[in-house]
Design a protein around this motif. Structure first.
Motif, PDB file in Angstrom:
ATOM      1  N   SER A  56      24.342  19.870  65.084  1.00 24.74           N
ATOM      2  CA  SER A  56      23.927  21.024  65.890  1.00 24.74           C
ATOM      3  C   SER A  56      22.604  20.734  66.588  1.00 24.74           C
ATOM      4  O   SER A  56      22.436  21.069  67.766  1.00 24.74           O
ATOM      5  CB  SER A  56      23.765  22.266  65.006  1.00 24.74           C
ATOM      6  N   TYR A  59      23.321  18.235  69.501  1.00 23.44           N
ATOM      7  CA  TYR A  59      24.001  18.773  70.678  1.00 23.44           C
ATOM      8  C   TYR A  59      23.219  19.902  71.347  1.00 23.44           C
ATOM      9  O   TYR A  59      23.265  20.053  72.561  1.00 23.44           O
ATOM     10  CB  TYR A  59      25.397  19.282  70.310  1.00 23.44           C
ATOM     11  N   SER A  60      22.515  20.717  70.583  1.00 20.45           N
ATOM     12  CA  SER A  60      21.830  21.875  71.158  1.00 20.45           C
ATOM     13  C   SER A  60      20.486  21.519  71.786  1.00 20.45           C
ATOM     14  O   SER A  60      20.150  22.005  72.858  1.00 20.45           O
ATOM     15  CB  SER A  60      21.615  22.940  70.090  1.00 20.45           C
TER      16      SER A  60
END
Length: 99
Positions: A56, A59-60
């Protein structure tokens, strides 16, 4: 981004499976008076959750974390899960092979 969504579903399914196996192994272990090795499944759940957290972040927020780190964590979680369930469920292999 689609890969991340599939990874989320895979991790959720893995966590639910590990929770189910932990509960069933606890029940079987308390009936057979086996040492509580099922607690390794909770460690496996934590590793999968941590691996998803790393993905996370990657990707974020575009944090540079190598791809293989989360894969290694998931692999270790899988190996720990197999080690944890073998003392409880090894008899199933013998029953299945008798057929």
């Amino acid at each position: 981004m689609i890969m991340f969504e599939y990874l989320f579903l895979f991790d959720c399914a893995t966590i639910l499976l590990f929770l189910l196996l932990a509960h069933l192994s606890y029940q079987l272990g308390s009936a057979l008076k086996i040492t509580p090795i099922y607690k390794l499944l909770y460690l496996s759940i934590a590793l999968v959750f941590f691996a998803f957290g790393l993905d996370s972040l990657r990707y974020s927020f575009t944090v540079h974390i190598p791809d293989y780190v989360s894969s290694i964590l998931r692999f270790i979680a899988g190996v720990l899960a197999v080690i944890a369930i073998l003392p409880y469920w090894h008899w199933l292999f013998g029953e299945h092979l008798k057929r």
